[in-house]
Motif scaffolding. Structure first.
Motif, PDB file in Angstrom:
ATOM      1  N   MET A   1      28.240 -26.588  23.205  1.00  0.00           N
ATOM      2  CA  MET A   1      28.234 -26.697  24.662  1.00  0.00           C
ATOM      3  C   MET A   1      28.301 -25.353  25.370  1.00  0.00           C
ATOM      4  O   MET A   1      28.434 -25.292  26.593  1.00  0.00           O
ATOM      5  CB  MET A   1      29.379 -27.613  25.106  1.00  0.00           C
ATOM      6  N   THR A   2      28.211 -24.268  24.635  1.00  0.00           N
ATOM      7  CA  THR A   2      28.155 -22.929  25.223  1.00  0.00           C
ATOM      8  C   THR A   2      27.041 -22.138  24.549  1.00  0.00           C
ATOM      9  O   THR A   2      26.764 -22.292  23.365  1.00  0.00           O
ATOM     10  CB  THR A   2      29.488 -22.170  25.055  1.00  0.00           C
ATOM     11  N   ASN A   3      26.386 -21.313  25.371  1.00  0.00           N
ATOM     12  CA  ASN A   3      25.393 -20.351  24.872  1.00  0.00           C
ATOM     13  C   ASN A   3      24.273 -21.017  24.071  1.00  0.00           C
ATOM     14  O   ASN A   3      23.863 -20.512  23.029  1.00  0.00           O
ATOM     15  CB  ASN A   3      26.076 -19.271  24.027  1.00  0.00           C
ATOM     16  N   GLN A   4      23.764 -22.130  24.565  1.00  0.00           N
ATOM     17  CA  GLN A   4      22.623 -22.792  23.942  1.00  0.00           C
ATOM     18  C   GLN A   4      21.340 -22.378  24.650  1.00  0.00           C
ATOM     19  O   GLN A   4      21.289 -22.304  25.881  1.00  0.00           O
ATOM     20  CB  GLN A   4      22.786 -24.311  24.014  1.00  0.00           C
ATOM     21  N   VAL A   5      20.283 -22.111  23.880  1.00  0.00           N
ATOM     22  CA  VAL A   5      19.011 -21.668  24.440  1.00  0.00           C
ATOM     23  C   VAL A   5      17.944 -22.733  24.179  1.00  0.00           C
ATOM     24  O   VAL A   5      17.756 -23.162  23.039  1.00  0.00           O
ATOM     25  CB  VAL A   5      18.559 -20.321  23.842  1.00  0.00           C
ATOM     26  N   PHE A   6      17.247 -23.139  25.246  1.00  0.00           N
ATOM     27  CA  PHE A   6      16.139 -24.087  25.137  1.00  0.00           C
ATOM     28  C   PHE A   6      14.857 -23.312  25.466  1.00  0.00           C
ATOM     29  O   PHE A   6      14.704 -22.790  26.580  1.00  0.00           O
ATOM     30  CB  PHE A   6      16.322 -25.252  26.108  1.00  0.00           C
ATOM     31  N   ARG A   7      13.956 -23.239  24.498  1.00  0.00           N
ATOM     32  CA  ARG A   7      12.748 -22.432  24.660  1.00  0.00           C
ATOM     33  C   ARG A   7      11.533 -23.324  24.881  1.00  0.00           C
ATOM     34  O   ARG A   7      11.413 -24.398  24.302  1.00  0.00           O
ATOM     35  CB  ARG A   7      12.524 -21.543  23.438  1.00  0.00           C
TER      36      ARG A   7
END
Length: 464
Positions: A391-397
């Motif tokens: 739930m922290t520092n997730q990247v969706f590319r």
């Protein structure tokens, strides 16, 4: 005369004598003949019919559906349901012992039911029966990114005349009756559910019998997405020369208003095709492109009883002064909800077609697991599930396939169904233009000067 009588008498005695002898011999020989006859019959082969270990699979499906039967995930037989949706199939031989038997069907529209699996113990030389009322098939359209003012449709097939029930987890129940060919359609308004990602399953019932549940599906209802009326050509050279952007305005709602609904629509005016940044309590929480006429609108889901709001308009690297500030009071904040989410950036510009957009979730709060639904603004959507550690520092590319300006929206829903929505805007160009400024021109000037100085010094040394 006496002699004749005497002879006749002797003759009768003789017949009686020989008759008795024959009868006695026959009586003695009969058991022998009987034994020989029995022995002759016993020499013929005796044929015994031993039943095979078998499975009788039967039940209900959709009319004319293709029913497939599996043993330990390996297909062992198939059949076709009749016009009433009934099917029956005997499969033999079946190995003795326990096996996992699964049954599912595919209807005429190529939609599949859920797979019913049961562990059965097969006894030697016996038939084991399995009867099952298979689940309805189901599709929902549109499945994702349903704008709040749209409707959506559940459709599928089951036994003709069955009552079909769509059960939304933690929410509403929708029903319809399948027609005479087993088809059903259920239409629902997105406004009946609100914003979020919703899970559902489907069952049917007829004659006091209820089917298996379908596999769990989902659909998403997002906040309003405001794409420009027309995607304009991006004049990169013109944008590079922009040095001033007029401050935008919030025209509604009015400052100091009390909002009694779960969301509020913000509207206003700004520079056409500029990227608007929404500030909530001093922090950026969303970004959208304004329309070609400069108008804009978006929906806000409050997270507190009161919020201070203003907007800023940007073109490339140049941003305006803040708009007018409004303070709104919300009277319908749910006490059980504590969800919030913040992204590292909401505005992207000058992104080349070949480059990824990295939408980084800085932090999200709420009851896990979180479901993140992202509509990228070009017709494509994705859905992700985040556990506590994610739930922290997730990247969706994501990579856009063509140049343009896009408004996207991310909806985050927690385990209680609480949700928060964040908008983001993306400008995609053919290639990244070279942005000339005092900082990136300076190295060029220095480099040219050094080369020119070296050239002049070399000539002086040659002459000397």
């Amino acid at each position: 005369m006496w002699w004749r009588r005497q002879s006749f008498f002797d003759h009768k005695i003789t017949k009686l004598f020989f008759g008795s002898v024959v009868t006695g011999v026959s009586a003695l020989l009969f058991p022998v003949f009987a034994m020989n006859n029995a022995a002759a019959q016993s020499s013929q082969p005796i044929q015994l019919t031993v039943p095979q270990t078998s499975l009788l699979a039967s039940g209900k499906a959709a009319p004319d559906a293709h029913v497939t039967i599996f043993r330990n995930n390996v297909e062992i037989g198939s059949t076709t349901a009749n016009k009433n949706g009934e099917f029956s199939k005997t499969i033999q031989p079946i190995p003795t012992g326990t096996s996992n038997i699964s049954i599912l069907y595919t209807d005429k529209a190529n939609r599949s039911s859920s797979r019913k699996t049961i562990n059965l113990a097969f006894q030697p030389q016996q038939q084991t029966a399995l009867e099952v009322f298979l689940s309805p098939t189901v599709r929902v359209a549109p499945q994702r990114a349903i704008v709040s003012n749209q409707s959506f449709v559940f459709s599928g097939s089951t036994v003709p005349g069955a009552i079909v029930t769509v059960q939304v987890v933690g929410g509403r129940q929708l029903q319809a009756t399948a027609n005479n060919i087993g088809e059903y359609t259920i239409r629902a308004a997105a406004t009946d559910f609100g914003v979020g990602v919703f899970k559902f399953d489907v069952s049917s019932s007829k004659n006091n019998q209820t089917s298996e549940l379908s596999d769990q599906g989902s659909f998403a209802i997002t906040q309003f997405i405001a794409p420009p009326v027309a995607v304009p050509d991006i004049d990169q050279a013109a944008q590079a020369t922009v040095n001033f952007v007029a401050p935008p305005q919030i025209t509604a709602p009015a400052d100091g208003a009390t909002i009694t609904t779960s969301t509020v629509e913000l509207t206003g005016i700004a520079t056409p095709n500029s990227q608007l940044l929404l500030y909530q309590d001093g922090l950026v929480v969303s970004s959208i492109f304004t329309d070609a006429d400069g108008s804009w609108r978006l929906l806000l889901s409050p997270t507190r009883d009161s919020h201070e709001l203003y907007v800023v308009a940007c073109i490339a690297e140049v941003c305006s002064e803040p708009s007018n500030i409004i303070i709104l009071t919300f009277s319908t904040i749910r006490g059980v909800c504590s969800i919030d989410a913040s992204f590292e950036a909401y505005r992207f510009w000058g992104v080349a077609v070949d480059d990824d957009v990295a939408l980084r979730l800085r932090e999200a709060t709420g009851s896990p697991p979180l479901t993140v639904h992202i509509n990228w603004g070009d017709g494509e959507s994705e859905q992700f599930t985040l556990e506590t550690s994610q739930m922290t520092n997730q990247v969706f590319r994501y990579r856009y396939s063509s140049p343009g300006i896009y408004n996207g929206v991310a909806t985050i829903v927690d385990g209680f169904g609480c949700n928060v929505t964040r908008y983001f805007s993306v400008q995609v160009v053919e290639d990244v233009p070279l942005r000339l400024s005092s900082w990136n021109i300076l190295p060029i000037v220095i480099g040219v000067s050094v080369l020119f100085g070296s050239y002049s010094l070399t000539r002086l040394l040659i002459k000397s």
